[in-house]
Write an enzyme that holds these catalytic residues in place. Structure first.
Site, PDB file in Angstrom:
ATOM      1  N   TRP A 105      -6.119  12.009  -2.061  1.00  0.00           N
ATOM      2  CA  TRP A 105      -6.994  10.909  -2.268  1.00  0.00           C
ATOM      3  C   TRP A 105      -7.861  10.597  -1.018  1.00  0.00           C
ATOM      4  CZ3 TRP A 105      -7.432  10.123  -7.141  1.00  0.00           C
ATOM      5  CH2 TRP A 105      -6.105  10.386  -7.656  1.00  0.00           C
ATOM      6  N   ASP A 174      -6.269   2.511   2.160  1.00  0.00           N
ATOM      7  CA  ASP A 174      -5.943   2.686   0.606  1.00  0.00           C
ATOM      8  C   ASP A 174      -4.488   2.523   0.771  1.00  0.00           C
ATOM      9  OD1 ASP A 174      -5.292   3.335  -1.696  1.00  0.00           O
ATOM     10  OD2 ASP A 174      -6.257   5.316  -1.892  1.00  0.00           O
ATOM     11  N   LYS A 198       0.997   1.015  -9.712  1.00  0.00           N
ATOM     12  CA  LYS A 198       2.272   1.621  -9.019  1.00  0.00           C
ATOM     13  C   LYS A 198       3.167   0.671  -8.720  1.00  0.00           C
ATOM     14  CE  LYS A 198      -1.113   5.137  -7.582  1.00  0.00           C
ATOM     15  NZ  LYS A 198      -0.698   6.029  -8.540  1.00  0.00           N
TER      16      LYS A 198
HETATM   17  N1  PMP Z   1      -5.522   6.246  -4.090  1.00  0.00           N
HETATM   18  C1  PMP Z   1      -4.256   6.517  -4.331  1.00  0.00           C
HETATM   19  C2  PMP Z   1      -3.375   6.523  -3.052  1.00  0.00           C
HETATM   20  C3  PMP Z   1      -3.816   7.024  -5.621  1.00  0.00           C
HETATM   21  O1  PMP Z   1      -2.494   7.461  -5.646  1.00  0.00           O
HETATM   22  C4  PMP Z   1      -4.509   6.985  -6.506  1.00  0.00           C
HETATM   23  C5  PMP Z   1      -4.269   7.147  -8.183  1.00  0.00           C
HETATM   24  N2  PMP Z   1      -3.097   7.887  -8.222  1.00  0.00           N
HETATM   25  C6  PMP Z   1      -6.004   6.543  -6.536  1.00  0.00           C
HETATM   26  C7  PMP Z   1      -6.166   6.276  -5.003  1.00  0.00           C
HETATM   27  C8  PMP Z   1      -7.045   6.330  -7.566  1.00  0.00           C
HETATM   28  O2  PMP Z   1      -6.670   5.402  -8.253  1.00  0.00           O
HETATM   29  P1  PMP Z   1      -7.207   5.112  -9.682  1.00  0.00           P
HETATM   30  O3  PMP Z   1      -6.622   6.014 -10.587  1.00  0.00           O
HETATM   31  O4  PMP Z   1      -7.046   3.611  -9.826  1.00  0.00           O
HETATM   32  O5  PMP Z   1      -9.041   5.236  -9.540  1.00  0.00           O
END
Ligand code: PMP
Length: 367
Positions: A105, A174, A198
């Site tokens: 990510w 994040d 989550k």
């Molecule tokens: N950051 C993290 C730490 C994630 O786990 C995720 C999705 N699993 C995201 C960003 C991306 O999120 P989204 O699918 O809402 O764009």
């Protein structure tokens, strides 16, 4: 339904039963209005109350200082990979940003930021995402506009248990997969963002917590819906927000408050994750977690079965057995394989014990 399936998925993930029951109760008739939250005007005073209540609960639960705005945005965590540089990379003329890349990510976030400025990865490139590079290998740029990191890498199970020191440079994190899993000192950050799906609710809403002095610095090409200043000035109501997701977020925050807040949740999360890591550590190599013990995530526990990179047949047997016992979504992310148990806030001690018992049983049978 007497017994619900236990969802160990990485997101969207399990919601507290109490939240689902409350939403069910109010689905057809919210607060005596004769309509559901999904049908309500986002400008109505009833919806305003829902939004403001969610905001103030989050402020209270995370002890967010007065000089921060709390916003509810759309576009998910990925939307913020763009919004962060679009709003903050212009804080300094050089348009440089420092990124820590400890997993999928943060790698995606860094790639997106390259569209808008210069990106410096602060540590040597890693062969695999199983640790946080040693602090002595970091080279932070004092004239960076901000330093970015992902507090919990959901795919790899790598979690920071410390806040990086940036010597005054704005820190961005994040926290999509570990927000509200423990108390956090918000005052150390310029910006924190997290998708709700989550630990805080259902998909559709992304929480952004931003220090006020960072508003109003967006690049001119920043889309208006991603502009933090515009969203802050309009209390997240510049356009139609994801009303139902904000409502569910509010219910989850109430649930967190009722069980004692972030500190109480942290205690439970420590207990849950130790239960699973203890089995892995005591399995004489039958279960293998590749992550450095110093940064093993309390939220996402990845492991292989049978040998270092996993025995596909055994892992399939494990997943099938778990599923027969009502435990689902334990398959590791497609990029790494293996097993991953996500132990978000709504996963209970009893749910975790059920998984732990099954892991012990499986170990005895197949060791
Ligand atoms: N950051 C993290 C730490 C994630 O786990 C995720 C999705 N699993 C995201 C960003 C991306 O999120 P989204 O699918 O809402 O764009």
């Amino acid at each position: 339904m007497d017994k619900r399936t236990v969802n160990f998925g990485a997101g969207p993930s399990k919601l507290p039963q109490a939240v689902l029951l409350e939403a069910q109760k109010e689905l057809l008739d919210y607060n005596g209005l004769g309509i559901s939250v999904m049908e309500m005007s986002h400008r109505s005073s009833d919806f305003m109350k829902i939004l403001n209540r969610a905001q103030s609960l989050l402020r209270k639960l995370l002890d967010i200082p007065e000089n921060y705005k709390v916003m509810f945005m759309q576009g998910g965590g990925s939307g913020q990979f763009s919004a962060v540089p679009l709003n903050l990379i212009g804080l300094k003329e050089d348009r440089c940003a420092d990124y820590l890349v400890t997993g999928t990510w943060s790698a995606k976030a860094a790639k997106e930021a390259e569209k808008y400025g210069k990106v410096n990865i602060v540590h040597p490139k890693q062969d695999s995402y199983t640790k946080i590079p040693d602090l002595s290998s970091w080279t932070l740029n004092p004239s960076a506009s901000y330093v970015y990191y992902c507090c919990n890498e959901t795919v790899h199970g790598v979690e920071f248990n410390f806040i990086p020191e940036t010597k005054g440079v704005v820190l961005v994190s994040d926290m999509s997969s570990n927000i509200l899993s423990r108390p956090v000192d918000v005052s150390k950050f310029g910006l924190i963002f997290a998708g709700a799906q989550k630990n805080m609710g259902c998909a559709g809403v992304t929480v952004v917590i931003v220090r006020e002095d960072l508003l109003g610095k967006a690049l001119k090409e920043c889309p208006v819906v991603l502009d933090y200043e515009v969203q802050a000035e309009n209390n997240s109501l510049y356009n139609t927000p994801p009303c139902f997701s904000i409502y569910i977020l509010g219910l989850v925050l109430e649930w967190v408050q009722n069980i004692g807040g972030a500190a109480a949740i942290e205690k439970l999360n420590k207990e849950k994750s130790s239960m699973i890591y203890d089995i892995i550590n005591g399995s004489s190599g039958f279960y293998v977690c590749p992550v450095d013990t110093k940064c093993r995530s309390r939220m996402n526990v990845p492991f292989h079965i049978g040998k270092k990179d996993g025995d596909d047949a055994l892992e399939k047997l494990f997943l099938d057995g778990a599923s027969k016992r009502g435990m689902i979504s334990l398959k590791g992310h497609r990029s790494v394989g293996g097993i991953r148990a996500s132990l978000y806030n709504a996963v209970t001690i009893e749910d975790t014990r059920m998984l732990a018992d099954f892991m012990m049983e499986f170990l005895k049978e197949h060791q």
